[in-house]
Design an enzyme around this catalytic site. Sequence first.
Site, PDB file in Angstrom:
ATOM      1  N   HIS A  78     -14.306  12.234 -18.499  1.00 39.93           N
ATOM      2  CA  HIS A  78     -13.697  11.197 -17.660  1.00 39.93           C
ATOM      3  C   HIS A  78     -14.801  10.334 -17.065  1.00 39.93           C
ATOM      4  O   HIS A  78     -15.970  10.742 -17.011  1.00 39.93           O
ATOM      5  CB  HIS A  78     -12.871  11.837 -16.550  1.00 39.93           C
ATOM      6  CG  HIS A  78     -11.604  12.440 -17.045  1.00 39.93           C
ATOM      7  ND1 HIS A  78     -11.049  13.562 -16.501  1.00 39.93           N
ATOM      8  CD2 HIS A  78     -10.780  12.081 -18.064  1.00 39.93           C
ATOM      9  CE1 HIS A  78      -9.936  13.863 -17.142  1.00 39.93           C
ATOM     10  NE2 HIS A  78      -9.758  12.977 -18.097  1.00 39.93           N
ATOM     11  N   THR A  95     -14.351  10.788 -27.815  1.00 37.61           N
ATOM     12  CA  THR A  95     -13.511   9.650 -27.486  1.00 37.61           C
ATOM     13  C   THR A  95     -14.421   8.450 -27.235  1.00 37.61           C
ATOM     14  O   THR A  95     -15.605   8.601 -26.940  1.00 37.61           O
ATOM     15  CB  THR A  95     -12.626   9.961 -26.259  1.00 37.61           C
ATOM     16  OG1 THR A  95     -13.424  10.498 -25.213  1.00 37.61           O
ATOM     17  CG2 THR A  95     -11.517  10.953 -26.624  1.00 37.61           C
ATOM     18  N   GLY A  96     -13.850   7.265 -27.353  1.00 37.51           N
ATOM     19  CA  GLY A  96     -14.539   5.979 -27.366  1.00 37.51           C
ATOM     20  C   GLY A  96     -15.806   5.793 -26.568  1.00 37.51           C
ATOM     21  O   GLY A  96     -16.902   5.804 -27.108  1.00 37.51           O
ATOM     22  N   THR A 155     -17.299   7.631 -24.298  1.00 43.76           N
ATOM     23  CA  THR A 155     -18.165   8.806 -24.256  1.00 43.76           C
ATOM     24  C   THR A 155     -18.998   8.893 -25.531  1.00 43.76           C
ATOM     25  O   THR A 155     -20.216   9.102 -25.484  1.00 43.76           O
ATOM     26  CB  THR A 155     -17.325  10.095 -24.086  1.00 43.76           C
ATOM     27  OG1 THR A 155     -16.577  10.007 -22.869  1.00 43.76           O
ATOM     28  CG2 THR A 155     -18.202  11.333 -24.063  1.00 43.76           C
ATOM     29  N   SER A 162     -10.623   5.202 -27.070  1.00 45.63           N
ATOM     30  CA  SER A 162     -10.773   5.607 -25.683  1.00 45.63           C
ATOM     31  C   SER A 162      -9.626   6.558 -25.338  1.00 45.63           C
ATOM     32  O   SER A 162      -8.515   6.413 -25.866  1.00 45.63           O
ATOM     33  CB  SER A 162     -10.718   4.364 -24.796  1.00 45.63           C
ATOM     34  OG  SER A 162     -10.689   4.726 -23.442  1.00 45.63           O
ATOM     35  N   GLY A 163      -9.895   7.535 -24.472  1.00 44.35           N
ATOM     36  CA  GLY A 163      -8.889   8.534 -24.121  1.00 44.35           C
ATOM     37  C   GLY A 163      -7.526   7.976 -23.772  1.00 44.35           C
ATOM     38  O   GLY A 163      -6.520   8.316 -24.409  1.00 44.35           O
ATOM     39  N   ASP A 178      -7.447  10.794 -26.688  1.00 46.51           N
ATOM     40  CA  ASP A 178      -7.116  12.187 -26.358  1.00 46.51           C
ATOM     41  C   ASP A 178      -6.130  12.741 -27.371  1.00 46.51           C
ATOM     42  O   ASP A 178      -6.235  13.887 -27.812  1.00 46.51           O
ATOM     43  CB  ASP A 178      -6.521  12.291 -24.950  1.00 46.51           C
ATOM     44  CG  ASP A 178      -7.521  11.981 -23.849  1.00 46.51           C
ATOM     45  OD1 ASP A 178      -8.732  12.084 -24.102  1.00 46.51           O
ATOM     46  OD2 ASP A 178      -7.081  11.637 -22.741  1.00 46.51           O
ATOM     47  N   ASP A 226     -12.478  15.187 -14.555  1.00 48.60           N
ATOM     48  CA  ASP A 226     -12.694  14.908 -13.139  1.00 48.60           C
ATOM     49  C   ASP A 226     -11.495  15.438 -12.358  1.00 48.60           C
ATOM     50  O   ASP A 226     -10.439  14.812 -12.354  1.00 48.60           O
ATOM     51  CB  ASP A 226     -12.861  13.404 -12.920  1.00 48.60           C
ATOM     52  CG  ASP A 226     -13.046  13.040 -11.458  1.00 48.60           C
ATOM     53  OD1 ASP A 226     -13.250  13.949 -10.633  1.00 48.60           O
ATOM     54  OD2 ASP A 226     -12.974  11.844 -11.145  1.00 48.60           O
ATOM     55  N   HIS A 232      -3.280   9.354 -17.558  1.00 48.65           N
ATOM     56  CA  HIS A 232      -2.969  10.018 -18.834  1.00 48.65           C
ATOM     57  C   HIS A 232      -3.100  11.540 -18.686  1.00 48.65           C
ATOM     58  O   HIS A 232      -3.504  12.240 -19.606  1.00 48.65           O
ATOM     59  CB  HIS A 232      -3.846   9.464 -19.962  1.00 48.65           C
ATOM     60  CG  HIS A 232      -5.319   9.638 -19.736  1.00 48.65           C
ATOM     61  ND1 HIS A 232      -6.080  10.456 -20.516  1.00 48.65           N
ATOM     62  CD2 HIS A 232      -6.142   9.097 -18.831  1.00 48.65           C
ATOM     63  CE1 HIS A 232      -7.327  10.426 -20.087  1.00 48.65           C
ATOM     64  NE2 HIS A 232      -7.397   9.606 -19.072  1.00 48.65           N
ATOM     65  N   ASP A 241      -1.848  13.825 -21.387  1.00 48.58           N
ATOM     66  CA  ASP A 241      -2.720  13.959 -22.556  1.00 48.58           C
ATOM     67  C   ASP A 241      -3.770  15.031 -22.319  1.00 48.58           C
ATOM     68  O   ASP A 241      -4.109  15.806 -23.214  1.00 48.58           O
ATOM     69  CB  ASP A 241      -3.410  12.632 -22.884  1.00 48.58           C
ATOM     70  CG  ASP A 241      -2.431  11.535 -23.250  1.00 48.58           C
ATOM     71  OD1 ASP A 241      -1.356  11.860 -23.778  1.00 48.58           O
ATOM     72  OD2 ASP A 241      -2.738  10.360 -22.996  1.00 48.58           O
ATOM     73  N   ARG A 259      -3.666  22.755 -23.683  1.00 49.14           N
ATOM     74  CA  ARG A 259      -2.657  23.572 -24.358  1.00 49.14           C
ATOM     75  C   ARG A 259      -3.000  23.772 -25.834  1.00 49.14           C
ATOM     76  O   ARG A 259      -2.951  24.883 -26.355  1.00 49.14           O
ATOM     77  CB  ARG A 259      -1.277  22.920 -24.227  1.00 49.14           C
ATOM     78  CG  ARG A 259      -0.180  23.726 -24.871  1.00 49.14           C
ATOM     79  CD  ARG A 259       1.178  23.021 -24.743  1.00 49.14           C
ATOM     80  NE  ARG A 259       2.142  23.696 -25.573  1.00 49.14           N
ATOM     81  CZ  ARG A 259       2.234  23.578 -26.887  1.00 49.14           C
ATOM     82  NH1 ARG A 259       1.426  22.771 -27.539  1.00 49.14           N
ATOM     83  NH2 ARG A 259       3.127  24.250 -27.565  1.00 49.14           N
TER      84      ARG A 259
END
Length: 149
Positions: free
Chosen positions: A12, A38-39, A41, A58-59, A64, A84, A91, A94, A100
């Site tokens: 995050h 993800t994007g 990051t 991006s998440g 995600d 965070d 989101h 997500d 999970r």
Amino acid sequence: MLRRKRIGLIAHDARKADLLDWATTHTARLAVHELWATGTTGGLIADRLGLSITRLKSGPLGGDQQMGALIADGGLDALIFFSDPMSAMPHDVDVKALVRLSTVYNIVMACNRTTADFVISSPLFDAEYAPKETDYASYLERVVPVGSP
């Protein structure tokens, strides 16, 4: 799991610097593995550390969910996800889905730096490993009876 792991990286906004610092500390260990992120990051780590990373969206824009699909399809062995806990996340569903799916498919998941340090320093990190498969057949038979649409 082969010796060369397939590792997902997510952070995050408030944790991106921490993940970058962690990845900097472990660049040599990460470099021999297949990395997905993800994007933003992924761009940050690739640009700063020169690591080869497959970048997803991006998440909040679906990254995600793309990471979740990789997990569900058996495409990841580990997920390093610096979330965070102090910020509201639009989101959030997500994020919960990734936790999970990591549990359902029995992949390694580190949600903080301490756990990530323990994971990457494990002798299993660079070794072949055969995780115990979870059999959900009996569960599915109870939830979705045979012959139902």
